[in-house]
Motif scaffolding. Sequence first.
Motif, short mmCIF file in Angstrom:
data_model
loop_
_atom_site.label_atom_id
_atom_site.label_comp_id
_atom_site.label_asym_id
_atom_site.label_seq_id
_atom_site.Cartn_x
_atom_site.Cartn_y
_atom_site.Cartn_z
N LEU A 125 0.85 -1.21 0.13
CA LEU A 125 0.06 0.07 0.12
C LEU A 125 0.82 1.27 -0.11
CD1 LEU A 125 -2.85 1.30 0.46
CD2 LEU A 125 -2.53 1.25 2.61
N ILE A 126 0.63 2.40 -0.79
CA ILE A 126 1.35 3.48 -0.68
C ILE A 126 0.27 4.44 -0.40
CG2 ILE A 126 2.12 5.29 -2.42
CD1 ILE A 126 2.61 2.97 -4.47
N VAL A 127 0.81 5.22 0.61
CA VAL A 127 -0.09 6.55 1.06
C VAL A 127 0.65 7.71 0.48
CG1 VAL A 127 -0.87 7.74 3.12
CG2 VAL A 127 -0.61 5.16 3.19
N THR A 128 -0.01 8.71 0.06
CA THR A 128 0.65 10.04 -0.45
C THR A 128 -0.34 10.91 -0.54
OG1 THR A 128 2.17 10.79 -2.39
CG2 THR A 128 0.26 9.49 -3.07
N THR A 129 0.03 12.16 -0.88
CA THR A 129 -0.77 13.53 -0.98
C THR A 129 -1.46 13.45 -2.28
OG1 THR A 129 0.82 14.82 -1.66
CG2 THR A 129 0.48 14.76 0.63
N GLU A 130 -2.43 14.27 -2.09
CA GLU A 130 -3.36 14.47 -3.57
C GLU A 130 -2.57 15.11 -4.75
OE1 GLU A 130 -6.67 13.71 -4.49
OE2 GLU A 130 -7.12 12.92 -2.80
N GLY A 131 -1.50 15.66 -4.40
CA GLY A 131 -0.64 16.29 -5.29
C GLY A 131 0.08 15.38 -6.18
N PHE A 132 0.25 14.05 -5.83
CA PHE A 132 0.91 13.22 -6.55
C PHE A 132 -0.12 12.16 -7.15
CE2 PHE A 132 4.03 14.52 -3.51
CZ PHE A 132 5.32 14.74 -4.36
N ARG A 133 -1.20 12.36 -7.28
CA ARG A 133 -2.41 11.38 -8.05
C ARG A 133 -1.95 11.08 -9.28
NH1 ARG A 133 -7.37 9.77 -6.86
NH2 ARG A 133 -7.76 10.91 -4.95
N ASP A 145 -4.20 0.79 -7.99
CA ASP A 145 -5.29 0.96 -7.13
C ASP A 145 -5.00 0.54 -5.64
OD1 ASP A 145 -4.59 -1.80 -7.33
OD2 ASP A 145 -6.72 -2.70 -8.02
N ASP A 146 -3.66 0.74 -5.50
CA ASP A 146 -3.17 0.48 -4.10
C ASP A 146 -2.49 1.35 -3.65
OD1 ASP A 146 -1.00 0.58 -5.71
OD2 ASP A 146 0.01 -1.00 -4.90
N VAL A 147 -3.30 2.59 -3.86
CA VAL A 147 -2.82 4.10 -3.12
C VAL A 147 -3.81 4.68 -2.55
CG1 VAL A 147 -1.82 6.41 -3.95
CG2 VAL A 147 -1.34 4.25 -5.27
N ILE A 148 -3.35 5.23 -1.31
CA ILE A 148 -4.42 6.10 -0.56
C ILE A 148 -4.02 7.59 -0.55
CG2 ILE A 148 -5.34 6.89 1.72
CD1 ILE A 148 -5.22 4.05 2.66
N PHE A 149 -4.70 8.45 -1.21
CA PHE A 149 -4.62 9.90 -1.34
C PHE A 149 -5.04 10.68 -0.23
CE2 PHE A 149 -4.82 7.96 -5.55
CZ PHE A 149 -3.38 8.39 -5.96
N VAL A 150 -4.27 11.46 0.59
CA VAL A 150 -4.68 12.37 1.65
C VAL A 150 -4.56 13.90 1.28
CG1 VAL A 150 -4.39 10.66 3.44
CG2 VAL A 150 -2.52 12.26 2.80
N THR A 151 -5.35 14.84 1.97
CA THR A 151 -5.15 16.25 1.75
C THR A 151 -4.39 16.83 2.73
OG1 THR A 151 -7.22 16.57 2.71
CG2 THR A 151 -7.20 16.58 0.09
N ASN A 152 -4.41 16.17 4.14
CA ASN A 152 -3.80 16.66 5.38
C ASN A 152 -2.99 15.84 5.72
OD1 ASN A 152 -3.07 17.74 7.77
ND2 ASN A 152 -4.90 18.76 7.94
N ILE A 153 -1.44 15.65 5.80
CA ILE A 153 -0.74 14.50 6.35
C ILE A 153 -0.84 14.33 7.67
CG2 ILE A 153 0.66 14.72 4.03
CD1 ILE A 153 2.80 16.34 5.78
N VAL A 154 -1.21 15.41 8.48
CA VAL A 154 -1.33 15.17 10.05
C VAL A 154 -2.56 14.94 10.56
CG1 VAL A 154 0.91 16.41 10.25
CG2 VAL A 154 -1.20 17.91 10.19
N ASP A 155 -3.58 14.79 9.73
CA ASP A 155 -4.93 14.89 10.16
C ASP A 155 -5.31 13.24 10.32
OD1 ASP A 155 -7.70 14.67 10.42
OD2 ASP A 155 -8.29 16.06 8.92
N LYS A 156 -5.32 12.86 11.59
CA LYS A 156 -5.49 11.35 11.94
C LYS A 156 -6.67 11.01 11.57
CE LYS A 156 -4.76 8.26 15.59
NZ LYS A 156 -4.64 8.17 17.22
N VAL A 157 -7.80 11.70 11.75
CA VAL A 157 -9.38 11.42 11.23
C VAL A 157 -9.33 11.27 9.87
CG1 VAL A 157 -11.66 12.52 11.39
CG2 VAL A 157 -10.05 12.69 13.42
N GLU A 158 -8.91 12.06 8.81
CA GLU A 158 -8.75 11.66 7.59
C GLU A 158 -8.01 10.67 7.14
OE1 GLU A 158 -7.18 13.71 3.35
OE2 GLU A 158 -6.59 14.73 5.08
N MET A 159 -6.91 10.34 7.70
CA MET A 159 -6.26 9.28 7.31
C MET A 159 -6.61 7.91 7.83
SD MET A 159 -2.94 8.40 6.32
CE MET A 159 -1.85 9.97 6.61
N LYS A 160 -7.45 7.97 8.91
CA LYS A 160 -8.24 6.94 9.46
C LYS A 160 -9.44 6.61 8.58
CE LYS A 160 -10.19 4.61 13.31
NZ LYS A 160 -10.57 4.63 14.95
N GLN A 161 -10.14 7.53 8.28
CA GLN A 161 -11.25 7.26 7.20
C GLN A 161 -10.65 6.72 5.89
OE1 GLN A 161 -13.12 11.20 6.21
NE2 GLN A 161 -14.46 9.87 4.99
#
Length: 88
Positions: A49-57, A64-80
């Motif tokens: 699994l890869i986790v990266t920011t929306e900027g690298f979409r 299909d093994d990628v999670i994109f986040v907008t806020n890298i320190v937002d634990k709630v967003e990351m967990k969701q």
Amino acid sequence: MHIVTVCGLGVGSSLIMKMTVENVVKDLGLKATVEHWDMGTIKSKSCDLIVTTEGFRKNFQDRDDVIFVTNIVDKVEMKQKFEEYLGK
């Protein structure tokens, strides 16, 4: 599970994301190894699994093994995002 957080150079954003991911993985009770890499490294190695920011979409459009986040320190967003990914 082998999870990798990715940013451009592999030393700033990816390291911060790694810490957030480790907290979320622990909260979810997942067994995982988390590393942080740069864009060049991710192309030559494998992971589950890869986790990266929306900027690298655009760099991961074919995966299909990628999670994109907008806020890298937002634990709630990351967990969701993890819950959505694991619910596939």
